[in-house]
Design a protein around this motif. Sequence first.
Motif, PDB file in Angstrom:
ATOM      1  N   VAL A   1     144.057  29.062  29.837  1.00 50.43           N
ATOM      2  CA  VAL A   1     145.349  30.156  29.880  1.00 50.43           C
ATOM      3  C   VAL A   1     144.704  31.222  28.981  1.00 50.43           C
ATOM      4  O   VAL A   1     144.476  31.223  28.117  1.00 50.43           O
ATOM      5  CB  VAL A   1     146.585  29.466  29.272  1.00 50.43           C
ATOM      6  CG1 VAL A   1     147.560  30.622  29.358  1.00 50.43           C
ATOM      7  CG2 VAL A   1     146.872  28.215  30.311  1.00 50.43           C
ATOM      8  N   VAL A   2     145.197  32.515  29.603  1.00 50.82           N
ATOM      9  CA  VAL A   2     144.883  33.729  29.052  1.00 50.82           C
ATOM     10  C   VAL A   2     146.355  34.138  28.719  1.00 50.82           C
ATOM     11  O   VAL A   2     147.243  34.355  29.695  1.00 50.82           O
ATOM     12  CB  VAL A   2     144.218  34.831  29.684  1.00 50.82           C
ATOM     13  CG1 VAL A   2     144.131  36.239  29.104  1.00 50.82           C
ATOM     14  CG2 VAL A   2     142.860  34.361  30.185  1.00 50.82           C
ATOM     15  N   ALA A   3     146.641  34.847  27.515  1.00 58.43           N
ATOM     16  CA  ALA A   3     148.053  35.106  27.170  1.00 58.43           C
ATOM     17  C   ALA A   3     147.624  36.381  26.250  1.00 58.43           C
ATOM     18  O   ALA A   3     146.532  36.532  25.650  1.00 58.43           O
ATOM     19  CB  ALA A   3     148.731  34.090  26.137  1.00 58.43           C
ATOM     20  N   LEU A   4     148.635  37.457  26.227  1.00 59.66           N
ATOM     21  CA  LEU A   4     148.488  38.578  25.492  1.00 59.66           C
ATOM     22  C   LEU A   4     149.656  38.862  24.458  1.00 59.66           C
ATOM     23  O   LEU A   4     150.777  38.458  24.607  1.00 59.66           O
ATOM     24  CB  LEU A   4     148.702  39.791  26.598  1.00 59.66           C
ATOM     25  CG  LEU A   4     147.786  39.794  27.729  1.00 59.66           C
ATOM     26  CD1 LEU A   4     147.706  40.923  28.539  1.00 59.66           C
ATOM     27  CD2 LEU A   4     146.197  40.081  27.271  1.00 59.66           C
ATOM     28  N   LYS A   5     149.300  39.530  23.264  1.00 57.43           N
ATOM     29  CA  LYS A   5     150.321  39.682  22.202  1.00 57.43           C
ATOM     30  C   LYS A   5     151.487  40.288  22.971  1.00 57.43           C
ATOM     31  O   LYS A   5     151.032  41.626  23.272  1.00 57.43           O
ATOM     32  CB  LYS A   5     149.648  40.251  21.259  1.00 57.43           C
ATOM     33  CG  LYS A   5     150.372  40.541  19.893  1.00 57.43           C
ATOM     34  CD  LYS A   5     149.975  40.933  18.729  1.00 57.43           C
ATOM     35  CE  LYS A   5     150.742  41.345  17.671  1.00 57.43           C
ATOM     36  NZ  LYS A   5     150.152  41.991  16.453  1.00 57.43           N
ATOM     37  N   ALA A   6     152.645  40.169  22.838  1.00 66.36           N
ATOM     38  CA  ALA A   6     153.528  40.968  23.709  1.00 66.36           C
ATOM     39  C   ALA A   6     154.045  42.092  22.553  1.00 66.36           C
ATOM     40  O   ALA A   6     153.829  41.902  21.301  1.00 66.36           O
ATOM     41  CB  ALA A   6     155.008  39.843  23.717  1.00 66.36           C
TER      42      ALA A   6
END
Length: 258
Positions: free
Chosen positions: A253-258
């Motif tokens: 999974v790739v997630a970005l700092k919101a």
Amino acid sequence: MQVRIPYEKCPLCESKHIVKSATGNCSKHPLYDPVVPPVMQWMDCETCKHQFVDGYFTDEALSVVFRNTNDHQKVGHKLEEQRSVSSMMIEKVLPYKSAGAWLDVGFGNGSLLFTAEEYGFHPIGVDLREDNVSAMKSLGFEAYCDFVQDIEFKNKLSVVSMMDVLEHIPYPKEVLSSLHSNMEEGGCLLISMPNTENIIWKLLTNNNANPFWGELEHYHNFSRTRLFSLLKECGFDAVRYGISQRYRVCMEVVALKA
């Protein structure tokens, strides 16, 4: 010797509504030591639907488990072969980040850091196995043998990878929140682990052949749904789901700092 510290509530949501679930046998694990009870009791949280083992290792027990290292976790293992696997991981990150500091938590054989440097990132490694950290330092890489939440990084991190690591951490939320505070705006998190929400997991379990019930170093079994909600709770937006090329039944999974 006390081997495990019991969870009295869910390690993710802190609910006390937890019940016994499946059991596993870790005695066939290559790092198994008889001081560790062979039966692993898994628990289900009735509130957030997370699954976790009934306790995490004490420091003394962990030192016993860490006496030895699997070959595939040693720095330099199958270096050329692993380079192509690592490149596929990095390609998933490039649409979001193409430079900056890349921290790999639990770097194992080091392949991901070696390859990230090749792509132009500044590699930083964290691992709890002292021999691995010494080996990385001898090759000129910045590396730490410490819990990642206790490290003061010199600069903000562009990318953090945790490849089959989060399920080894007693309290994942604490670590994810710490990483979030050390990442630059829009920082990218690449994370992988077994996914309980797929047909292979279910069939392996039904056939009494699921190896993860007896995975000695694992404290958690994550579903895709629970991982995504945990990331959101810690300030990350999941932007890409994929299948891991390294281990069976695993998600990336790739997630970005919101």
